[in-house]
Scaffold this active site. Structure first.
Site, PDB file in Angstrom:
ATOM      1  N   CYS A   1       0.707  -1.128   0.156  1.00  0.00           N
ATOM      2  CA  CYS A   1      -0.083   0.201  -0.327  1.00  0.00           C
ATOM      3  C   CYS A   1       0.904   1.422   0.417  1.00  0.00           C
ATOM      4  CB  CYS A   1      -0.916   0.002   0.611  1.00  0.00           C
ATOM      5  SG  CYS A   1      -2.287   1.711   1.319  1.00  0.00           S
TER       6      CYS A   1
ATOM      7  N   HIS B   1      -3.456   0.780   8.231  1.00  0.00           N
ATOM      8  CA  HIS B   1      -4.275   0.489   7.128  1.00  0.00           C
ATOM      9  C   HIS B   1      -5.343   0.052   7.273  1.00  0.00           C
ATOM     10  CE1 HIS B   1      -4.027  -0.144   3.067  1.00  0.00           C
ATOM     11  NE2 HIS B   1      -4.555  -1.683   3.599  1.00  0.00           N
TER      12      HIS B   1
ATOM     13  N   HIS C   1      -6.209   2.143   2.064  1.00  0.00           N
ATOM     14  CA  HIS C   1      -6.186   3.075   3.371  1.00  0.00           C
ATOM     15  C   HIS C   1      -7.163   4.566   3.443  1.00  0.00           C
ATOM     16  CE1 HIS C   1      -2.699   3.754   5.392  1.00  0.00           C
ATOM     17  NE2 HIS C   1      -3.253   4.842   6.206  1.00  0.00           N
TER      18      HIS C   1
ATOM     19  N   HIS D   1      -8.247   7.692   3.486  1.00  0.00           N
ATOM     20  CA  HIS D   1      -7.238   8.641   2.810  1.00  0.00           C
ATOM     21  C   HIS D   1      -8.442   9.355   2.295  1.00  0.00           C
ATOM     22  CE1 HIS D   1      -7.821   6.450  -0.853  1.00  0.00           C
ATOM     23  NE2 HIS D   1      -7.384   7.355  -1.429  1.00  0.00           N
TER      24      HIS D   1
END
Length: 364
Positions: free
Chosen positions: A73, A138, A189, A191
């Protein structure tokens, strides 16, 4: 809490900014060890005269990272086995220039082209696109953050809004989060992103036209302030509220489940919020997110979009608010934008807004 802001450059020259909740984190001592190609050129804007809108053409985004395994990731901290976009081994909140931006100030391809036809002018897609990582975990989500971390995110978005609003040619700064594969995320993830648009987006343009018309009709009253006051008085679509914010389902909601969170005071953008308003946002927003996930007993795909005032003409008409909505209309059904919505922009709602509001209240 006083944030510590520190910036570094990645190996290809892109800027990365750490927003640390404690001093002396030492994150800036870690360098990006990757060998990266130079950032892609700026996109191209093409004018559509039929609807008076600009369309960005960013072909380099076809190669962006798509749902990598968790051990690869790019938004996780760098470790001994994988060098990510974040050189440090841990972080609180971090913001960096997108490797595959829709808008940038890089070299413009085909810069000599000024029009495709005498009806379709072309211009560079100048602007800036950034990625905002909410946590180094994550497997977490925005809804799992503590209110203190939400405050950090809000402060980071305010910092970036203020700075990006000063960039040449920027018309509006738009922070947002996409969550869920149903929405189309390419990275799991937790975000979000921030777009600094070189033009006023179509929805904002429509909102400005409506706000200007309302101000002219009412002797200068703000349209969003009057809509919010009407929803607060009606109460039937209000989900939750506190001293500084109200969360409600719009009376003409386009999406099956849609909530707007608005401060009780008219402000143009995130930088204009007071400390008290910033602190009060987190608990209410987290409450609404938990209700979304509680509707069908599983994570709700959603888009979370901050509507801020434009940078130039019409800024006085803006009223900061967050629009949160999902395409899930039932436990096993999604709202697809089919013929009417996609071709004509005419929404047909599957869920009565008052029913959606009651369901969200019951999902506490």
């Amino acid at each position: 809490m006083t944030l510590v802001r520190s910036a570094v450059n990645l190996s290809d020259g892109r800027e990365l900014i750490y927003f640390d909740e404690r001093p002396d984190s030492g994150r800036t001592k870690y360098q990006d060890t990757r060998e990266l190609p130079p950032p892609p050129p700026a996109s191209q804007l093409r004018y559509d005269p039929l609807v008076d809108e600009w369309v960005a053409v960013a072909a380099h985004r076809q190669t962006r990272t798509f749902l990598p395994p968790s051990d690869a990731c790019p938004l996780c901290p760098t470790n001994a086995n994988f060098a990510s976009e974040i050189p440090a081994p841990d972080y609180d909140v971090v913001v960096f220039e997108n490797q595959f931006p829709s808008f940038s100030y890089r070299e413009v391809p085909g810069g000599e082209i000024t029009e495709l036809t005498d009806m379709v002018p072309v211009r560079p897609g100048l602007g800036r696109c950034e990625v905002v990582c909410f946590t180094s975990d994550h497997n977490s989500s925005f809804g799992a953050l503590p209110p203190s971390r939400v405050r950090t995110v809000v402060d980071a978005l305010a910092d970036r809004t203020a700075e990006m609003s000063e960039l040449p040619g920027v018309s509006q700064v738009f922070p947002f989060e996409n969550r869920g594969v149903e929405i189309g995320v390419t990275l799991h993830h937790p975000h979000g992103q921030i777009y600094a648009y070189p033009t006023v987006p179509p929805r904002t343009a429509a909102m400005l036209r409506a706000a200007r018309k309302h101000a002219e009709k009412t002797g200068g009253r703000n349209l969003y302030a009057d809509v919010l006051a009407a929803e607060q008085a009606a109460k039937v679509r209000v989900i939750a509220a506190n001293e500084h914010w109200t969360a409600y389902v719009p009376a003409a909601a386009r999406w099956p489940f849609e909530v707007q969170l608005a401060p009780h005071r008219q402000v143009a953008d995130l930088p204009a919020l007071t400390d008290e308003e910033r602190d009060a946002f987190g608990p209410l927003y987290l409450d609404v997110l938990h209700r979304f996930d509680g509707l069908f007993g599983k994570p709700m795909p959603y888009i979370s979009a901050w509507h801020q005032a434009v940078v130039g003409e019409g800024r006085d008409l803006g009223y900061l608010h967050l629009q949160l909505f999902s395409i899930r209309r039932a436990a096993d059904k999604l709202k697809y934008l089919a013929g009417s919505e996609s071709a004509m922009g005419a929404f047909v709602s599957d869920v009565v807004p008052e029913k959606a509001a009651q369901m969200l209240r019951d999902a506490a």
